[in-house]
Structures are given as structure tokens and as C-alpha cells.
Design a protein around this motif. Structure first.
Motif, mmCIF file in Angstrom:
data_model
loop_
_atom_site.group_PDB
_atom_site.id
_atom_site.type_symbol
_atom_site.label_atom_id
_atom_site.label_comp_id
_atom_site.label_asym_id
_atom_site.label_seq_id
_atom_site.Cartn_x
_atom_site.Cartn_y
_atom_site.Cartn_z
ATOM 1 N N LEU A 381 26.726 12.441 80.733
ATOM 2 C CA LEU A 381 25.604 12.192 79.831
ATOM 3 C C LEU A 381 26.053 11.486 78.554
ATOM 4 C CD1 LEU A 381 23.645 15.562 80.182
ATOM 5 C CD2 LEU A 381 22.997 13.327 81.105
ATOM 6 N N LEU A 382 27.235 11.974 78.039
ATOM 7 C CA LEU A 382 27.751 11.343 76.810
ATOM 8 C C LEU A 382 28.095 9.870 77.071
ATOM 9 C CD1 LEU A 382 28.651 11.715 73.869
ATOM 10 C CD2 LEU A 382 30.914 12.420 74.730
ATOM 11 N N TYR A 384 26.671 7.861 79.274
ATOM 12 C CA TYR A 384 25.424 7.087 79.309
ATOM 13 C C TYR A 384 24.880 6.862 77.901
ATOM 14 C CZ TYR A 384 25.258 7.642 84.354
ATOM 15 O OH TYR A 384 25.546 7.588 85.684
ATOM 16 N N GLY A 385 25.071 7.854 77.068
ATOM 17 C CA GLY A 385 24.554 7.729 75.696
ATOM 18 C C GLY A 385 25.289 6.674 74.901
ATOM 19 N N THR A 386 26.633 6.677 74.982
ATOM 20 C CA THR A 386 27.411 5.682 74.236
ATOM 21 C C THR A 386 27.151 4.273 74.753
ATOM 22 O OG1 THR A 386 29.290 6.115 75.697
ATOM 23 C CG2 THR A 386 29.231 7.322 73.615
ATOM 24 N N LYS A 387 26.925 4.134 76.054
ATOM 25 C CA LYS A 387 26.597 2.816 76.601
ATOM 26 C C LYS A 387 25.255 2.332 76.053
ATOM 27 C CE LYS A 387 29.200 3.252 80.911
ATOM 28 N NZ LYS A 387 29.129 3.335 82.386
ATOM 29 N N GLY A 388 24.334 3.248 75.898
ATOM 30 C CA GLY A 388 23.042 2.859 75.328
ATOM 31 C C GLY A 388 23.173 2.433 73.883
ATOM 32 N N VAL A 389 24.045 3.165 73.149
ATOM 33 C CA VAL A 389 24.279 2.798 71.742
ATOM 34 C C VAL A 389 24.926 1.408 71.664
ATOM 35 C CG1 VAL A 389 25.592 3.399 69.668
ATOM 36 C CG2 VAL A 389 24.414 5.187 70.965
ATOM 37 N N PRO A 398 32.545 2.932 74.834
ATOM 38 C CA PRO A 398 32.124 4.095 75.643
ATOM 39 C C PRO A 398 33.298 4.799 76.337
ATOM 40 C CG PRO A 398 30.670 2.247 76.027
ATOM 41 C CD PRO A 398 31.813 1.710 75.217
ATOM 42 N N THR A 402 34.273 8.643 75.649
ATOM 43 C CA THR A 402 34.238 9.572 76.796
ATOM 44 C C THR A 402 35.585 10.251 76.989
ATOM 45 O OG1 THR A 402 32.590 8.192 77.892
ATOM 46 C CG2 THR A 402 33.777 9.783 79.253
#
Length: 429
Positions: A381-382, A384-389, A398, A402
Motif C-alpha cells: 500500500l505504501l 502504491y501511495g508513493t508512486k501516486g505522489v 518509491p 518502500t
């Protein structure tokens, strides 16, 4: 005027007991017939009802309901009835002599229909002839004829105030025979002496009721004794393959058998002992004296009854001691079974402890896997979150985030699970 406090409800009853069953004064010569009926402990009402029929026949007052002693002059004879614990006695008196003893007993004056329907079973029946002192002396031939050729016993009684002869046998008319000659007894003394003689004849028969039971119980007691010895031997034999449960079942059957024997015999053996004590007491009260060449009543009764009484005492002691032995062996066997159960319980507990240890290890393994699995999902989840950022234009790596988050997330999860487990253990404690 009474100045006493509250009286015990049984005072009058107990006071009357000392005067109950008085002796009947006898004017010699006297002809007597005595019958003892076994009626059990609940036959009083039926007996009183039957007595009322006899009273109505001779038009004399009836006995009161609930009475246990009755004396009445019926005209042709006098009647004395006594109610005891398990039997009753009927004694018929007629004040007259007879040309020959036992030729016409007083029982002939009692209605035959009434005699045939008497409640209970006949245990003893006696004809007693009390002759006066001026009666011609009886020769040995005459005495032998009176007793139908049987051997007889004879003695002085009441310190030489009377003579007594009897063969202690049941004759063809189903009565025993006792011949007494008065020497110098008073009427009261004669009544006491006759009563003692009749009680001796009655109680000696009742005392012997326990003897057949003793002989019947002896082989059963022997069987239980031998079976108990076999069980005890099996218990001490380590090579015996029979289980304690089987032995306990066999022992329970033996305990039930000996209790059945005791329940059947205990009351009768107790009564036998009491009746025999009364016989011995009455014999002492007779104050016998020996007649030359003839055995006395007491030594004859003692010689014939003592072995039977000792057999009853021995059988009673055997069954009592055997019952105690069965109880002791049963206690030992139960103790051994309990010890064996304790051992089995300890083995079960050990097995349960091993299973608990395995479960704990398995649980710890599962907890470690749970930390890995949850960490994997959280790191994903983390990521995916950093990739979105990063897609928003923010300069973030990312893969670096991670990688750095893995040990932090794993440690945090492990610490959280440990605290939760500690809280649950504290709550259970």
C-alpha cells in the motif's frame, strides 16, 4: 393432689409392665394344656378377635382391644392368653385330677372348631398334669407307659417341693407331656413353677428356630469366604491379567451376597440368643435336684441345645466378620483403582502439556507469518501511495521509501501483537 410437673407419656405403660402377666395360683390337682402360636409381630388384632369368639361361646366378658394379656374363667376351664413379640401362648387350666395322666387332657373341653382356626402356626404344645402329694407313687413301668415307652428325664424342682418327669417329645396327639407331683408347694408357688416349666418348653423350641438357618447359611458363607480369598490373591498377584474393574465387580457381588445372608439371619440369630438366655434363666429358677439314676431337665436341655446354640453363634460371628473383611478388601481395591486413575490422569496431563507446548510454538510461528503477511500488504500500500505522489510531480523515490519502510513496519506490527497478547494474558489471569 399431684404436685409433679409434666409426666412422660409412657410412665403408666412402663409401670404396668412390671405387673403384667401375673402367675395364676393353682390348687392341686391341676390339668393344664399349653399352646404356643407363631403369629409374627402384626397378629395381635386377629388374635383378640379370635378370643372374643371363645368368650362369646361361653358367655364371658371379652378382652379389651389392644390388650396383650387376658385371663378368664370360661366354666369348664380357665384360660390365660399372653401376647409376645412374635408369638402368643394359650394356657388352659382345669382344677381336677384324672384317673390316669394325659388320658383326658383339658384341651378336650375347648371347642374344636375354635382350636382349628387359631391364628398363626403351632410352635409348641404341652399337656402338663400336676398331681397332689397323696397320689400313689408311680412305678417306672407306669411312667414309661405315660410317655409311650420313651426315655424320660426327672428331677426335683423348687428345692424339693415338687417332682417332675418329661420325655421332651411330641406324641401322636402332637402335644408334649410333663408330669409333676406336688410335695409341699403352696398354690402360688405351684403357679410360678408350672409357668416356668411351660416357658422352658416354649422358649427352647423358639430358640432352636435359628439352627436350621445356620445350617442353611453355612455353605453360602463358605462360598463367599473362598471367593473373597481368591480375589485377595488376584489383587496380590502382579502377573494376574484380570483388571481391577472386574475384581471390583466380583467383590460387589460378594458384598451383596453376604448382606443378603445377614439380612435373612440377623434377626433370628438375635432372637435365638435372647430365647436361650431365658431358657437358662428359667432353669436356674427351678432350683433342680437330682433323682437317682435319671438325668435332670437342665443337663438334658443343655446337652441337646448347647451345640445348636454355639452353631448359631458361630455362624452369626462368621457372617459378621466376613462382612467386615469384604468391606476392607473393597476399600483396598478402591484405593488401588484410585491410585491407578491418578497415574492415568498424570499421563493425560503430561500429554496435554506437550500439546499445549506444540500449540504455543505453532502459535508463535503463525504470529511471525502474520507479521510478514501484514507487513507485505502494508508495504504494498505504501508503495502504491508513493508512486501516486511521484505521479503528482513531487520528487519521491518509491523504491527507496518502500525499502526503508520495511523494517519500521515489521517492527511496529511485532510490537503491537506483543502488547495485545500481553493484555489478553493479563485479562485471563
Amino acid at each position: 393432689m399431684a404436685f409433679l410437673g409434666t409426666e412422660h407419656p409412657l410412665r403408666d405403660t412402663l409401670d404396668k409392665e412390671i405387673r403384667a402377666r401375673p402367675y395364676i395360683a393353682l390348687d392341686v390337682p391341676e390339668r393344664i394344656s399349653h399352646i404356643a402360636m407363631m403369629t409374627g409381630e402384626g397378629g395381635a388384632e386377629e388374635e383378640v378377635s379370635h378370643l372374643k369368639k371363645l368368650c362369646s361361646h361361653f358367655d364371658v366378658p371379652h378382652p379389651a382391644l389392644g390388650t396383650n394379656h387376658f385371663i378368664s374363667d370360661m366354666g369348664p376351664f380357665r384360660l390365660r392368653w399372653e401376647r409376645h413379640t412374635e408369638f402368643s401362648t394359650y394356657t388352659f387350666f382345669r382344677n381336677e385330677g384324672c384317673e390316669e395322666p394325659f388320658l383326658h387332657p383339658v384341651i378336650e373341653f375347648v371347642p374344636k372348631d375354635w382350636l382349628k382356626t387359631m391364628p398363626g402356626e403351632v410352635m409348641n404344645a404341652v399337656h402338663l398334669e400336676l398331681e397332689s402329694a397323696d397320689t400313689a407313687e408311680r412305678t417306672s413301668i407306669e411312667l414309661s407307659r405315660y410317655f409311650e415307652g420313651h426315655t424320660y428325664v426327672a428331677c426335683e424342682v423348687s428345692g424339693g417341693s415338687a417332682l417332675l418327669w418329661t420325655d421332651m417329645r411330641v406324641h401322636q396327639d402332637r402335644f408334649m407331656r410333663v408330669l409333676m407331683r406336688n410335695i409341699d408347694m403352696t398354690s402360688t408357688q405351684a403357679g410360678r413353677t408350672v409357668q416356668r416349666v411351660l416357658e422352658i418348653e416354649t422358649y427352647r423350641i423358639l430358640a432352636l428356630l435359628g439352627f436350621p438357618l445356620a445350617r442353611e447359611a453355612s455353605p453360602r458363607i463358605k462360598y463367599v469366604d473362598e471367593s473373597l480369598a481368591k480375589i485377595a490373591k488376584k489383587m496380590s498377584d502382579k502377573n494376574e491379567v484380570q483388571t481391577d474393574g472386574q475384581l471390583l465387580d466380583e467383590l460387589s457381588l460378594l458384598a451383596a451376597e453376604i448382606e443378603t445372608i445377614s439380612a435373612t439371619n440377623s434377626y433370628r440369630f438375635g432372637a435365638t440368643k435372647a430365647y436361650y438366655a431365658i431358657v437358662q434363666q428359667r432353669l436356674q429358677e427351678l432350683r433342680e435336684g437330682r433323682l437317682q439314676g435319671l438325668p435332670t431337665l437342665s443337663e438334658t436341655i443343655e446337652r441337646r441345645m448347647a451345640p445348636a446354640m454355639k452353631t448359631c453363634d458361630h455362624t452369626s460371628s462368621r457372617q459378621h466378620n466376613l462382612s467386615q473383611r469384604v468391606s476392607r478388601v473393597a476399600s483396598l481395591l478402591r484405593a488401588r483403582v484410585e491410585v491407578e486413575l491418578e497415574k492415568q490422569n498424570q499421563e493425560v496431563l503430561k500429554t496435554m502439556n506437550k500439546r499445549a507446548e506444540l500449540q504455543l510454538r505453532l502459535q508463535e510461528t503463525v504470529e511471525g507469518l502474520s507479521v510478514v503477511a501484514i507487513s507485505y500488504y502494508l508495504i504494498g500500500l505504501l508503495g502504491y501511495g508513493t508512486k501516486g505522489v511521484k505521479a503528482l510531480g513531487i520528487p519521491v523515490n518509491p523504491d527507496l521509501v518502500t525499502g526503508l519502510a520495511i523494517p519500521v513496519v515489521a517492527f511496529a506490527l511485532w510490537l503491537a501483537l506483543k502488547k495485545a497478547k500481553k493484555a489478553l494474558l493479563k485479562q485471563e489471569g
